[in-house]
Design a protein around this motif. Structure first.
Motif, PDB file in Angstrom:
ATOM      1  N   LYS A  46       0.751  -1.243  -0.006  1.00 46.82           N
ATOM      2  CA  LYS A  46       0.207   0.110   0.153  1.00 46.82           C
ATOM      3  C   LYS A  46       0.874   1.088   0.154  1.00 46.82           C
ATOM      4  O   LYS A  46       1.888   1.096   0.350  1.00 46.82           O
ATOM      5  CB  LYS A  46      -0.818  -0.041   1.410  1.00 46.82           C
ATOM      6  N   GLN A  47       0.249   2.382  -0.265  1.00 48.41           N
ATOM      7  CA  GLN A  47       0.633   3.594  -0.189  1.00 48.41           C
ATOM      8  C   GLN A  47       0.289   4.246   0.928  1.00 48.41           C
ATOM      9  O   GLN A  47      -1.040   4.476   0.878  1.00 48.41           O
ATOM     10  CB  GLN A  47       0.676   4.503  -1.264  1.00 48.41           C
ATOM     11  N   VAL A  48       0.853   4.638   2.012  1.00 47.22           N
ATOM     12  CA  VAL A  48       0.351   5.290   3.126  1.00 47.22           C
ATOM     13  C   VAL A  48       0.920   6.601   3.468  1.00 47.22           C
ATOM     14  O   VAL A  48       2.387   6.754   3.509  1.00 47.22           O
ATOM     15  CB  VAL A  48       0.861   4.684   4.579  1.00 47.22           C
ATOM     16  N   VAL A  49       0.007   7.869   3.369  1.00 48.00           N
ATOM     17  CA  VAL A  49       0.532   9.090   3.708  1.00 48.00           C
ATOM     18  C   VAL A  49       0.284   9.509   5.231  1.00 48.00           C
ATOM     19  O   VAL A  49      -1.116   9.367   5.461  1.00 48.00           O
ATOM     20  CB  VAL A  49      -0.298  10.096   2.827  1.00 48.00           C
ATOM     21  N   VAL A  50       1.346   9.893   6.020  1.00 49.46           N
ATOM     22  CA  VAL A  50       0.948  10.058   7.321  1.00 49.46           C
ATOM     23  C   VAL A  50       1.520  11.628   7.654  1.00 49.46           C
ATOM     24  O   VAL A  50       2.480  11.813   7.543  1.00 49.46           O
ATOM     25  CB  VAL A  50       1.938   9.152   8.418  1.00 49.46           C
ATOM     26  N   VAL A  51       0.543  12.087   8.427  1.00 47.55           N
ATOM     27  CA  VAL A  51       1.045  13.448   8.910  1.00 47.55           C
ATOM     28  C   VAL A  51       1.436  13.082  10.326  1.00 47.55           C
ATOM     29  O   VAL A  51       0.596  12.444  11.182  1.00 47.55           O
ATOM     30  CB  VAL A  51      -0.133  14.316   8.986  1.00 47.55           C
ATOM     31  N   LEU A  52       2.821  13.643  10.460  1.00 44.41           N
ATOM     32  CA  LEU A  52       3.170  13.370  11.931  1.00 44.41           C
ATOM     33  C   LEU A  52       3.919  14.729  12.399  1.00 44.41           C
ATOM     34  O   LEU A  52       4.221  15.746  11.760  1.00 44.41           O
ATOM     35  CB  LEU A  52       4.392  12.411  11.606  1.00 44.41           C
ATOM     36  N   HIS A  53       3.836  14.604  13.554  1.00 41.82           N
ATOM     37  CA  HIS A  53       4.309  15.790  14.316  1.00 41.82           C
ATOM     38  C   HIS A  53       5.913  15.456  14.750  1.00 41.82           C
ATOM     39  O   HIS A  53       6.924  16.152  14.987  1.00 41.82           O
ATOM     40  CB  HIS A  53       3.887  16.380  15.551  1.00 41.82           C
ATOM     41  N   ASP A  54       6.136  13.984  15.065  1.00 45.93           N
ATOM     42  CA  ASP A  54       7.370  13.607  15.553  1.00 45.93           C
ATOM     43  C   ASP A  54       8.309  13.247  14.404  1.00 45.93           C
ATOM     44  O   ASP A  54       7.980  12.359  13.795  1.00 45.93           O
ATOM     45  CB  ASP A  54       7.209  12.282  16.581  1.00 45.93           C
ATOM     46  N   ILE A  55       9.336  13.800  14.274  1.00 44.01           N
ATOM     47  CA  ILE A  55      10.194  13.933  12.916  1.00 44.01           C
ATOM     48  C   ILE A  55      10.841  12.473  13.134  1.00 44.01           C
ATOM     49  O   ILE A  55      11.233  12.020  11.904  1.00 44.01           O
ATOM     50  CB  ILE A  55      11.010  14.942  12.599  1.00 44.01           C
ATOM     51  N   ASN A  56      10.943  12.273  14.211  1.00 48.93           N
ATOM     52  CA  ASN A  56      11.753  10.901  14.594  1.00 48.93           C
ATOM     53  C   ASN A  56      11.178   9.718  13.941  1.00 48.93           C
ATOM     54  O   ASN A  56      11.565   8.582  13.313  1.00 48.93           O
ATOM     55  CB  ASN A  56      12.409  10.754  15.827  1.00 48.93           C
ATOM     56  N   PHE A  57       9.926   9.644  13.982  1.00 52.93           N
ATOM     57  CA  PHE A  57       9.006   8.753  13.336  1.00 52.93           C
ATOM     58  C   PHE A  57       8.869   8.573  12.030  1.00 52.93           C
ATOM     59  O   PHE A  57       9.291   7.668  11.217  1.00 52.93           O
ATOM     60  CB  PHE A  57       7.558   8.681  14.194  1.00 52.93           C
TER      61      PHE A  57
END
Lengths: 328, 252, 320
Positions: free
Chosen positions: B187-198
Motif C-alpha cells: 500500500k501507499q500510506v501518507v501520514v501526517v506526523l509531528h514527531d520527525i523521528n517517527f
C-alpha cells in the motif's frame, strides 16, 4: 471597584449618557404619541385611561428588559431569555390550577393583589428551585439548564391542557384569553404593587451594578476577584423572578421580546456596564412597546396583535443572532 | 498513482495551499511534516475529495477524484481525519465493520469478517470488540478509527495525525503497522506526523510543508539536517545517526 | 448487548396483548362475542381502526425520530424539535384557509412539502452553528419551531382558526374511524424502507466526511432521510395531530440498551413506539373514564418528564 469603574468606557467616542438622553427623548415622544393620537372620546376620559395603560406598558417594558439583561449576565449568553425557562407556561398553569380550585366566578372575583402576590412567590420559588436542583446540586452546562427549562415549559403547557380538559368549555374560554399577552386588559390595581416591587429591585440592582459587571467576566474570574458568586447568583435569580412575575402578571406571557431589546441595547449603548445597558434596554422596550401599541391600535387599528408581531420579530432576531454567532 | 497538480486553496484572503505539485507512487510510506498551519490537513482533505480546491486537480490512477464514482473511489482510497467526534453508541466491532461498507454495503461476507478480525487484531482491539466506542478512552477510540480505515483495505491510505492520543507503545505499534502495510500489502500510506523521528525511522519519503507550499521533498537521510530543521521549525536541533537512521534532538 | 432468543417473541406478544386491551376498552356497549351487528360495527369501524392507527403512528413517529437523530447527528432531536412538525402545521393551516376541500391525501402531500422545506431550512441553520455544545441543536430547533409557530398563530388569530388549531395541535385518536386512518399505512411502508436502508443511515450518523470516505452518496441519502421523516411526520399530523416527544424518547431509550446500529435498533424502536402510544392512549381513556384525555396531553406530560430525565442522565459524561 470604585472611582475607576465609574468612568464610562468610550467605544466610539459617543458618551453613553448622550445616547441614553436621545433614547429617552424618543421614549418620551412615543408616550406622548400614545396619549394623544387619534382621540375619539373626550380628553377628560381618554387621558387618564390611556395614562394608566401607558404606565402599565412602561412597567412591563422595564421589567422585561431588565430581567433579560440580568438573565443574560447570569448565563453569560446573549441568546437566552427568562421566557425560555418556562415561566410563561408556569404562570398559565398557576392560573389554571386556581381556576380549577376556585371555580370561574370566584376566580374572576378574587382579590387581584393577593392573587398576584401568590403568583410572584410561586414563580420566584420555582426558578430558585430549578436553579438549585440543576445548578448547585451537580455542576451543569447552562445550556442543559435552559433546555430543561424549555421542556418544563412544555410540561406545564401539557398539564395546563390536561386541566383545561377537566373543566367546562366555558371556563376554557377564560383561559384561552390568558394564553396570549395582551396589552389591553391590564388591571390598574396591580400597578402600585408592580411599581413598588420594581423600585425595591432597582434599588438593590443599583447597589450591585459593579458586581454584575464582574459577573460578565465568567465564573473563574469573578471568584478570583473576590465575588461571592453563589450568593450573588441567588439574589440575582430572585431579582429576575420578581421582574418576570411583574411582567407576566400584568400582561401575560411574552417570550422573545427581551432578546430584541437586550441585544440592541448592547449594540447601541456604547458601554458594557450594566448601569448603562439596563436603562438603555428599558428605554428601547418603552419605545417598542408604547410606540408599537400606539401604531397598531391608533394608526393601523389592528388591536391585540402586538404581542404576536413582537414575538415573531424577536424569534427571527434570535435566529439571526445564532447564525451570526456561528459564523465567527 | 496519485498526482496532485497545481492545487491552490484559500480561506478568505488567507492562502492555505499555494501551487502544490507532487505525485505519489503506488507503494511506500510518505510522511507529511511541517509546522502548525502549514496546510497539511487541508492538503489531505482535498486529496481525498472531501473538499474542493480553488484551482488545480488531484488525479488518482488517471481520474479526477471529484469526478470519479464515489463508491468505487472508496475502495481505492481511504482517509482518517483528525476530528473524529464519535458520539454514537456503536460497538467497536460494528464500528470497525463499517470499514467494509464500500465493498459489501453492510451485507458482510466471510471475506469481510476475516478483514474485520484481522484489523481488530492488528490494533489490539479484539478484547474490546463488544464495548461501545463512546465508553472507550481517547487512545482506544483512535485505534478503533485506524482499524476501520485499515479494514477498508484500500491501495492508498491518508492518515492525518493518527498518533494523537496514543501513548508511546501504541504509537510505535501503529508506525510498525504502517510500515508492514506498505511492505507486505503493497500500500501507499501518507501520514501526517509531528514527531520527525517517527518520520525518519519509518518513511521512505518526507514531504515538508511550510506556509502552504512544499518546502522540501526528500528521503529521510537527505532531509534530516540541521539547516532544514531550522528553516522548517525555527528551532536548533542536533542531528545524529543511530542505527544508520538520522535522528534529531532538541535540547536546551 | 446481544439480545436473547426469547426477546422478539416476548416483544411481539406484549404488543398483541396491548392491542387486544385497546380493542376492549371503550365507552360503547361492546360484547366480545361480536354477535350483533352493533358489536361488529363497533369493532370494525371504530376499535380496530383506532388500535391499528395507534400502532402505526407510534411506529412511524419513533422511527422518524430515530432517522432525524442520524441526519442531524444529535440525540436530542425529533421532528418536533427541529421545526418539521411546526412547518407541517403551517401547511395544514394554509390548506384550511385556502383549499379546505382538498382530499386528505393531498392535504398530507402539501404538509409534507412544508415539512421538508422546514427541515431543509433547519439543516441549513445547523451548518452555521459551531457544535460547541450538542444542546445547541435542539435549542435552535425549538426556537426555529417557535418562529414558525408564531407565523401559524398569527394567521390563525386573524382568521379565527385558533380553536381548530389548538385541536389539531393536540394529538387525539378519538375521531379515528375506518376510512380516516388508512394513510398511516404509508408510515409502515416508510418504516420498512428505513429498515432496508438502515446501514446507510447509520453511516450518516458517523458524519459527512466519514460517510463520503466509505463511499456513501451523502446528498442522496440525506435527502431520502429527510423525505421519509417529512412524510412520516405529515401523515401522523394530518391523521392524529401532534404527539410530542415520542420520536425523541423512544430512540434514546433503545440506544441506551442496544446502541446506535440501526440495523439492530430500528425494529426495537418501532416496537417501543407502538407500545408507548398504545399505553398512553389507554391511560387517556381510563384516567377519567368515561371522559377521554387526548394522547397529546398525556404524552406531553409523560414525554417531557422522561425527556428531562434522559437529558440529565445522558449529558452527565460530557461535563467536567
Amino acid at each position: 471597584m470604585g472611582n475607576g469603574a465609574d468612568k464610562a468606557q468610550h467605544v466610539t467616542g459617543h458618551d453613553p449618557n448622550v445616547r441614553m438622553l436621545i433614547m429617552g427623548i424618543i421614549a418620551l415622544l412615543s408616550i406622548v404619541a400614545f396619549l394623544t393620537l387619534n382621540v375619539r372620546a373626550s380628553w377628560a376620559f381618554t387621558l387618564p385611561f390611556r395614562a394608566e395603560k401607558v404606565l402599565a406598558i412602561v412597567f412591563v417594558g422595564i421589567a422585561i428588559a431588565t430581567s433579560t439583561v440580568l438573565f443574560q449576565t447570569l448565563t453569560q449568553n446573549r441568546i437566552l431569555t427568562p421566557g425560555i425557562m418556562g415561566f410563561d407556561a408556569f404562570f398559565m398553569l398557576l392560573q389554571s390550577i386556581m381556576l380549577l380550585s376556585l371555580g370561574r366566578i370566584a376566580f374572576v372575583q378574587f382579590n387581584p393583589q393577593v392573587k398576584w402576590l401568590f403568583e410572584v412567590v410561586m414563580m420566584s420559588g420555582a426558578l430558585c428551585g430549578l436553579y438549585y436542583w440543576l445548578f448547585l446540586r451537580q455542576k451543569r452546562d447552562i445550556a442543559v439548564l435552559v433546555l430543561v427549562g424549555i421542556v418544563l415549559g412544555v410540561l406545564f403547557r401539557s398539564l395546563n391542557s390536561l386541566i383545561g380538559r377537566m373543566i367546562d368549555p366555558v371556563e376554557f374560554d377564560v383561559l384561552q384569553d390568558l394564553m396570549f399577552a395582551s396589552f389591553n386588559r391590564i388591571d390598574s390595581t396591580l400597578l402600585t404593587i408592580a411599581g413598588s416591587t420594581m423600585t425595591l429591585v432597582f434599588v438593590w440592582l443599583w447597589r450591585q451594578r459593579f458586581v454584575l459587571d464582574v459577573l460578565q467576566l465568567g465564573d473563574a474570574v469573578a471568584v478570583n476577584l473576590g465575588v461571592n458568586r453563589r450568593a450573588v447568583t441567588l439574589k440575582l435569580i430572585v431579582a429576575i423572578a420578581l421582574l418576570v412575575s411583574v411582567s407576566t402578571a400584568l400582561v401575560g406571557p411574552v417570550t422573545f421580546f427581551g432578546i430584541l431589546v437586550a441585544n440592541i441595547a448592547y449594540a447601541i449603548c456604547g458601554s458594557y456596564q450594566h448601569r448603562y445597558v439596563i436603562p438603555m434596554a428599558a428605554l428601547l422596550a418603552i419605545v417598542a412597546l408604547v410606540g408599537g401599541q400606539a401604531l397598531l391600535e391608533y394608526v393601523l387599528k389592528f388591536g391585540t396583535s402586538l404581542s404576536i408581531v413582537i414575538e415573531f420579530l424577536g424569534g427571527m432576531f434570535f435566529l439571526w443572532l445564532v447564525i451570526r454567532q456561528g459564523r465567527r | 498513482m496519485i498526482a496532485v497538480q497545481a492545487v491552490n486553496k484559500h480561506y478568505g484572503r488567507h492562502a492555505v495551499l499555494k501551487d502544490i505539485n507532487f505525485s505519489l507512487a503506488e507503494q511506500g510510506v510518505t510522511a507529511l511534516i511541517g509546522p502548525n498551519g502549514a496546510g497539511k490537513s487541508t492538503l489531505l482533505t482535498i486529496m481525498s475529495r472531501l473538499q474542493e480546491a480553488d484551482s488545480g486537480v488531484v488525479m488518482l490512477d488517471g481520474v479526477d477524484v471529484h469526478k470519479a464514482d464515489n463508491a468505487q473511489l472508496a475502495k481505492k482510497m481511504a482517509i482518517l481525519r483528525q476530528d473524529n467526534a464519535i458520539n454514537m453508541r456503536l460497538s467497536v466491532y460494528d464500528f470497525v465493520a463499517f470499514g467494509r461498507y464500500p465493498h459489501s454495503q453492510g451485507r458482510l461476507t466471510k471475506e469481510d469478517l476475516t478483514h474485520i478480525d484481522q484489523s481488530l487484531n492488528y490494533l489490539n482491539l479484539t478484547d474490546l470488540k463488544d464495548r461501545y466506542i463512546d465508553e472507550l478512552s481517547g487512545g482506544q477510540r483512535q485505534r478503533a478509527c485506524i482499524a476501520m480505515v485499515l479494514c477498508q483495505n484500500t491501495q492508498y491510505l491518508l492518515l492525518d495525525e493518527p498518533l494523537n492520543n496514543l501513548d508511546m507503545k501504541h504509537a510505535v505499534d501503529i508506525m510498525r503497522l504502517i510500515r508492514r502495510a506498505a511492505d507486505e500489502l503493497q500500500k501507499q500510506v501518507v501520514v501526517v506526523l509531528h514527531d520527525i523521528n517517527f518520520a525518519s525511522c519509518y518513511a521512505d519519503r518526507i514531504i515538508a510543508m511550510k506556509d502552504g507550499a512544499i518546502a522540501y521533498d526528500h528521503p529521510p537521510e537527505k532531509l534530516m539536517t540541521q539547516e532544514i530543521m531550522r528553516d522548517l521549525y525555527d528551532i536548533d536541533m542536533s542531528v545524529h545517526s543511530i542505527n544508520d537512521k538520522p535522528v534529531g534532538f532538541y535540547h536546551c | 448487548m446481544i439480545t436473547p432468543w426469547y426477546a422478539w417473541p416476548l416483544a411481539l406478544a406484549s404488543l398483541l396483548c396491548l392491542m387486544v386491551v385497546s380493542l376492549l376498552v371503550g365507552v360503547a356497549d361492546f360484547s366480545w362475542t361480536v354477535s350483533t351487528v352493533h358489536d361488529q360495527q363497533i369493532l370494525f369501524i371504530s376499535r380496530i381502526p383506532r388500535t391499528l392507527a395507534l400502532v402505526l403512528t407510534g411506529m412511524s413517529l419513533a422511527v422518524a425520530g430515530l432517522l432525524m437523530q442520524m441526519l442531524v447527528r444529535n440525540r436530542f432531536v425529533d421532528p418536533g424539535t427541529t421545526g418539521t412538525i411546526e412547518s407541517a402545521m403551517l401547511g395544514l393551516l394554509l390548506v384550511a384557509l385556502l383549499a379546505p376541500d382538498l382530499s386528505v391525501l393531498n392535504k398530507m402531500l402539501v404538509c409534507s412539502v412544508f415539512a421538508m422545506l422546514g427541515s431543509f431550512v433547519f439543516m441549513g441553520l445547523l451548518r452555521t452553528i459551531p457544535l460547541r455544545s450538542p444542546i445547541m441543536v435542539p435549542l435552535v430547533g425549538i426556537m426555529f419551531g417557535g418562529v414558525i409557530s408564531s407565523i401559524t398563530l398569527f394567521f390563525a388569530y386573524r382568521f379565527n382558526l385558533l380553536q381548530s388549531l389548538s385541536n389539531w395541535m393536540n394529538g387525539d385518536f378519538s375521531a379515528i374511524l375506518r376510512g380516516r386512518y388508512e394513510l398511516l399505512w404509508a408510515g409502515a411502508a416508510l418504516t420498512l424502507v428505513g429498515y432496508l436502508a438502515a446501514n446507510r443511515f447509520t453511516l450518516l450518523g458517523l458524519g459527512r466526511h466519514q460517510a463520503i470516505n466509505l463511499g456513501l452518496n451523502y446528498r442522496t441519502v440525506m435527502f431520502l432521510g429527510l423525505l421519509i421523516v417529512s412524510l412520516m411526520s405529515s401523515v401522523t399530523v394530518v391523521t392524529a395531530g401532534v404527539i410530542p416527544f415520542l420520536g425523541l424518547i423512544v430512540p434514546n431509550v433503545i440506544s441506551i440498551f442496544l446502541g446506535d446500529n440501526l440495523k439492530k435498533s430500528l425494529p426495537w424502536v418501532a416496537w417501543l413506539g407502538a407500545i408507548l402510544v398504545l399505553f398512553c392512549d389507554l391511560l387517556g381513556r381510563l384516567l377519567r373514564y368515561p371522559y377521554e384525555i387526548p394522547i397529546g396531553t398525556v404524552m406531553g406530560v409523560l414525554g417531557s418528564a422522561l425527556f428531562i430525565y434522559l437529558l440529565l442522565k445522558r449529558t452527565q459524561n460530557n461535563h467536567g
